[in-house]
Design an enzyme around this catalytic site. Structure first.
Site, PDB file in Angstrom:
ATOM      1  CB  CYS A  29      -0.905  -0.048   1.231  1.00 18.59           C
ATOM      2  SG  CYS A  29      -1.772   1.484   1.614  1.00 18.59           S
ATOM      3  CB  CYS A  32       0.398   1.577   4.126  1.00 20.95           C
ATOM      4  SG  CYS A  32      -1.352   1.148   4.046  1.00 20.95           S
TER       5      CYS A  32
END
Length: 100
Positions: A29, A32
């Site tokens: 991600c 993230c």
């Protein structure tokens, strides 16, 4: 530093007198990855808050239990119970303010 936890250590980790913030994330991600160093900085600056991270790919049961449908999702806990959540990667100055 933000500590990685699993389902085996989750309950013990969130049952704290301190505010606990858990980052539900995945290695693939992009947002993230951008949020990770911000959380590391916050962990260093805020000794009265405990920071943990849960990889949703490794721990799908925890993600399901806490209804994590988007990542990153930040969930704060007080005395073992969910307190607040953010479903995004907000600016550093908003994280503690929003989750406390």
């Amino acid at each position: 530093m933000v500590k990685k936890i699993s389902r085996d250590s989750f309950e013990q980790s969130i049952n704290s007198e301190k505010l606990v913030i858990v980052d539900f994330y995945a290695d693939w991600c992009g947002p993230c990855k951008m949020l990770a160093p911000v959380l590391d900085e916050l962990a260093e600056e805020n000794g009265d808050v405990e920071f943990y991270k849960v990889n949703v790919d490794d721990e799908p049961e925890l993600a399901k239990r806490f209804f994590v449908t988007t990542i990153p999702t930040l969930v704060s806990f007080r005395s073992g119970g969910e307190h607040k959540r953010l479903n995004s990667a907000p600016p550093k100055d908003e994280i503690i303010e929003e989750l406390a």
